[in-house]
Design a protein around this motif. Sequence first.
Motif, PDB file in Angstrom:
ATOM      1  N   ARG A 238       0.839  -1.196   0.000  1.00  0.00           N
ATOM      2  CA  ARG A 238       0.000   0.000   0.000  1.00  0.00           C
ATOM      3  C   ARG A 238       0.879   1.253   0.000  1.00  0.00           C
ATOM      4  NH1 ARG A 238      -3.419  -0.473   5.025  1.00  0.00           N
ATOM      5  NH2 ARG A 238      -4.673   1.226   4.145  1.00  0.00           N
ATOM      6  N   ASN A 239       1.982   1.202   0.750  1.00  0.00           N
ATOM      7  CA  ASN A 239       2.888   2.354   0.784  1.00  0.00           C
ATOM      8  C   ASN A 239       3.444   2.670  -0.595  1.00  0.00           C
ATOM      9  OD1 ASN A 239       2.475   2.451   3.528  1.00  0.00           O
ATOM     10  ND2 ASN A 239       4.447   1.547   4.073  1.00  0.00           N
ATOM     11  N   TYR A 240       3.842   1.645  -1.336  1.00  0.00           N
ATOM     12  CA  TYR A 240       4.370   1.866  -2.687  1.00  0.00           C
ATOM     13  C   TYR A 240       3.307   2.511  -3.584  1.00  0.00           C
ATOM     14  CZ  TYR A 240       8.475  -1.005  -1.593  1.00  0.00           C
ATOM     15  OH  TYR A 240       9.627  -1.504  -1.042  1.00  0.00           O
ATOM     16  N   ASP A 241       2.082   2.043  -3.453  1.00  0.00           N
ATOM     17  CA  ASP A 241       0.990   2.612  -4.247  1.00  0.00           C
ATOM     18  C   ASP A 241       0.729   4.054  -3.844  1.00  0.00           C
ATOM     19  OD1 ASP A 241      -1.385   2.299  -6.087  1.00  0.00           O
ATOM     20  OD2 ASP A 241      -2.450   2.710  -4.212  1.00  0.00           O
ATOM     21  N   TRP A 242       0.729   4.327  -2.544  1.00  0.00           N
ATOM     22  CA  TRP A 242       0.510   5.689  -2.067  1.00  0.00           C
ATOM     23  C   TRP A 242       1.604   6.628  -2.562  1.00  0.00           C
ATOM     24  CZ3 TRP A 242      -0.739   4.811   3.854  1.00  0.00           C
ATOM     25  CH2 TRP A 242      -1.959   4.131   3.952  1.00  0.00           C
ATOM     26  N   GLN A 243       2.852   6.147  -2.539  1.00  0.00           N
ATOM     27  CA  GLN A 243       3.951   7.005  -2.950  1.00  0.00           C
ATOM     28  C   GLN A 243       3.785   7.478  -4.393  1.00  0.00           C
ATOM     29  OE1 GLN A 243       6.223   8.761  -1.853  1.00  0.00           O
ATOM     30  NE2 GLN A 243       7.249   9.230  -3.788  1.00  0.00           N
ATOM     31  N   GLN A 244       3.354   6.588  -5.262  1.00  0.00           N
ATOM     32  CA  GLN A 244       3.139   6.979  -6.651  1.00  0.00           C
ATOM     33  C   GLN A 244       2.054   8.039  -6.771  1.00  0.00           C
ATOM     34  OE1 GLN A 244       2.474   3.514  -9.093  1.00  0.00           O
ATOM     35  NE2 GLN A 244       4.318   2.480  -8.368  1.00  0.00           N
ATOM     36  N   LYS A 245       0.976   7.875  -6.002  1.00  0.00           N
ATOM     37  CA  LYS A 245      -0.106   8.859  -6.037  1.00  0.00           C
ATOM     38  C   LYS A 245       0.334  10.187  -5.423  1.00  0.00           C
ATOM     39  CE  LYS A 245      -3.666   5.286  -5.824  1.00  0.00           C
ATOM     40  NZ  LYS A 245      -4.720   4.627  -5.003  1.00  0.00           N
ATOM     41  N   LEU A 246       1.062  10.106  -4.321  1.00  0.00           N
ATOM     42  CA  LEU A 246       1.501  11.332  -3.647  1.00  0.00           C
ATOM     43  C   LEU A 246       2.513  12.095  -4.482  1.00  0.00           C
ATOM     44  CD1 LEU A 246       1.827  10.165   0.065  1.00  0.00           C
ATOM     45  CD2 LEU A 246       0.162  11.771  -0.885  1.00  0.00           C
ATOM     46  N   ASP A 247       3.326  11.395  -5.230  1.00  0.00           N
ATOM     47  CA  ASP A 247       4.327  12.076  -6.058  1.00  0.00           C
ATOM     48  C   ASP A 247       3.657  13.031  -7.037  1.00  0.00           C
ATOM     49  OD1 ASP A 247       7.095  12.456  -6.751  1.00  0.00           O
ATOM     50  OD2 ASP A 247       6.685  11.377  -8.609  1.00  0.00           O
ATOM     51  N   GLN A 248       2.526  12.620  -7.572  1.00  0.00           N
ATOM     52  CA  GLN A 248       1.781  13.485  -8.488  1.00  0.00           C
ATOM     53  C   GLN A 248       1.189  14.677  -7.741  1.00  0.00           C
ATOM     54  OE1 GLN A 248      -1.125  11.045 -10.462  1.00  0.00           O
ATOM     55  NE2 GLN A 248       0.392   9.771 -11.481  1.00  0.00           N
ATOM     56  N   GLN A 249       0.655  14.435  -6.554  1.00  0.00           N
ATOM     57  CA  GLN A 249       0.033  15.521  -5.806  1.00  0.00           C
ATOM     58  C   GLN A 249       1.072  16.510  -5.280  1.00  0.00           C
ATOM     59  OE1 GLN A 249      -3.171  14.716  -3.151  1.00  0.00           O
ATOM     60  NE2 GLN A 249      -3.676  12.751  -4.058  1.00  0.00           N
ATOM     61  N   LEU A 250       2.216  16.010  -4.843  1.00  0.00           N
ATOM     62  CA  LEU A 250       3.246  16.890  -4.302  1.00  0.00           C
ATOM     63  C   LEU A 250       3.844  17.796  -5.384  1.00  0.00           C
ATOM     64  CD1 LEU A 250       5.072  14.358  -1.960  1.00  0.00           C
ATOM     65  CD2 LEU A 250       3.671  16.300  -1.252  1.00  0.00           C
ATOM     66  N   GLN A 251       3.800  17.347  -6.616  1.00  0.00           N
ATOM     67  CA  GLN A 251       4.340  18.150  -7.710  1.00  0.00           C
ATOM     68  C   GLN A 251       3.334  19.168  -8.229  1.00  0.00           C
ATOM     69  OE1 GLN A 251       7.531  18.118  -8.854  1.00  0.00           O
ATOM     70  NE2 GLN A 251       7.921  16.734  -7.140  1.00  0.00           N
ATOM     71  N   ALA A 252       2.090  19.054  -7.806  1.00  0.00           N
ATOM     72  CA  ALA A 252       1.058  20.004  -8.235  1.00  0.00           C
ATOM     73  C   ALA A 252       1.165  21.286  -7.427  1.00  0.00           C
ATOM     74  CB  ALA A 252      -0.321  19.377  -8.067  1.00  0.00           C
ATOM     75  N   PRO A 253       0.665  22.400  -7.958  1.00  0.00           N
ATOM     76  CA  PRO A 253       0.676  23.655  -7.190  1.00  0.00           C
ATOM     77  C   PRO A 253      -0.079  23.510  -5.873  1.00  0.00           C
ATOM     78  CG  PRO A 253       0.157  24.059  -9.507  1.00  0.00           C
ATOM     79  CD  PRO A 253       0.114  22.573  -9.317  1.00  0.00           C
ATOM     80  N   GLY A 254       0.382  24.215  -4.858  1.00  0.00           N
ATOM     81  CA  GLY A 254      -0.257  24.143  -3.545  1.00  0.00           C
ATOM     82  C   GLY A 254       0.453  23.153  -2.640  1.00  0.00           C
ATOM     83  N   SER A 255      -0.051  23.024  -1.427  1.00  0.00           N
ATOM     84  CA  SER A 255       0.577  22.161  -0.437  1.00  0.00           C
ATOM     85  C   SER A 255      -0.434  21.190   0.147  1.00  0.00           C
ATOM     86  CB  SER A 255       1.197  22.997   0.687  1.00  0.00           C
ATOM     87  OG  SER A 255       0.195  23.749   1.351  1.00  0.00           O
ATOM     88  N   GLU A 256       0.078  20.055   0.659  1.00  0.00           N
ATOM     89  CA  GLU A 256      -0.764  19.005   1.219  1.00  0.00           C
ATOM     90  C   GLU A 256      -0.444  18.768   2.692  1.00  0.00           C
ATOM     91  OE1 GLU A 256      -0.912  18.832  -2.905  1.00  0.00           O
ATOM     92  OE2 GLU A 256       0.895  18.377  -1.769  1.00  0.00           O
ATOM     93  N   PHE A 257      -1.460  18.403   3.431  1.00  0.00           N
ATOM     94  CA  PHE A 257      -1.305  17.832   4.764  1.00  0.00           C
ATOM     95  C   PHE A 257      -1.766  16.398   4.628  1.00  0.00           C
ATOM     96  CE2 PHE A 257      -2.750  16.555   8.956  1.00  0.00           C
ATOM     97  CZ  PHE A 257      -1.753  17.053   9.802  1.00  0.00           C
TER      98      PHE A 257
END
Length: 288
Positions: A238-257
């Motif tokens: 699950r962590n590997y899958d999350w990392q791929q999804k988060l990589d896209q979100q972290l590169q998008a404008p704005g910030s995440e919690f």
Amino acid sequence: MLKMLKQLSAAALAVSLGLGTANASMLYKVSGNGMEEPSYLFGTIHIICQSDFKVDDATTAAFNEADRIVLELDMDDPAVMQSMQSKVLSPGGEKISSYLDDDQQTLLDNFLTSNIGANLQAVDNLRPFIISTMVMSSQMGCAQQVSYEGYFVQQAMAQEKQLDGLETVDFQMGVFEQIPHDEQVSWLIESLEQPEQAKKDLKRMLDAYLAADVEGLYNLFSEYEAYSEYKALMLDNRNYDWQQKLDQQLQAPGSEFIAVGAGHLGGKAGMINLLKESGYTVEAVAQN
């Protein structure tokens, strides 16, 4: 039942044990790798006594700065909660009682009647991990319990922040469907047949969380034989899958919690290390 379902996610089993570390924290700043502004990663525990629940100033500030809130499930989506309610029954129609002898049925029935207010017959068709979560909640020994996910959802709605989920309910339920039904029932009964050990394990888990020991929280799956063979299923993959999804979100404008079960943070396949391997700078944030 609805309150209990809101506290559930697959990481109900992803809780662990260990010793504190010098840089112990459940809050991590994620920066670098081309990000325009930092994001934050926070480790949750899905059920905790109200007296132990705390959101410190650093975590509050990180949450308030974020443009988007990312949880394991998008828990402000009514369809998600409806989906959870619709999937509480065992998919194959198995009854928990069919895996128990007479003494075990009596033991479970007595516990449910005394502590949950429902007898075995009323919950016989539920998925075993849901009953296990009810039992664990009762064994915690406190009347008032809360979840960090529930708190963050409330705050996100109050601040009108976008809330996203890393997984679907179908996926999370599918994780448990890959664990034999009889084995899940055996975990449930063991917690009732050895209540003092179960309470001791819960205390060790809580102590580890309060000590912010992310490595110890990950290592429980290796320590407990019952869970160790499912560590990849419930955590690593699950962590590997999350990392791929988060990589896209972290590169998008704005910030995440980003708030996920603390058992997912530590270890070689944990979110902290996977983010670092992907080129991000991950730094523990001091919590007060």
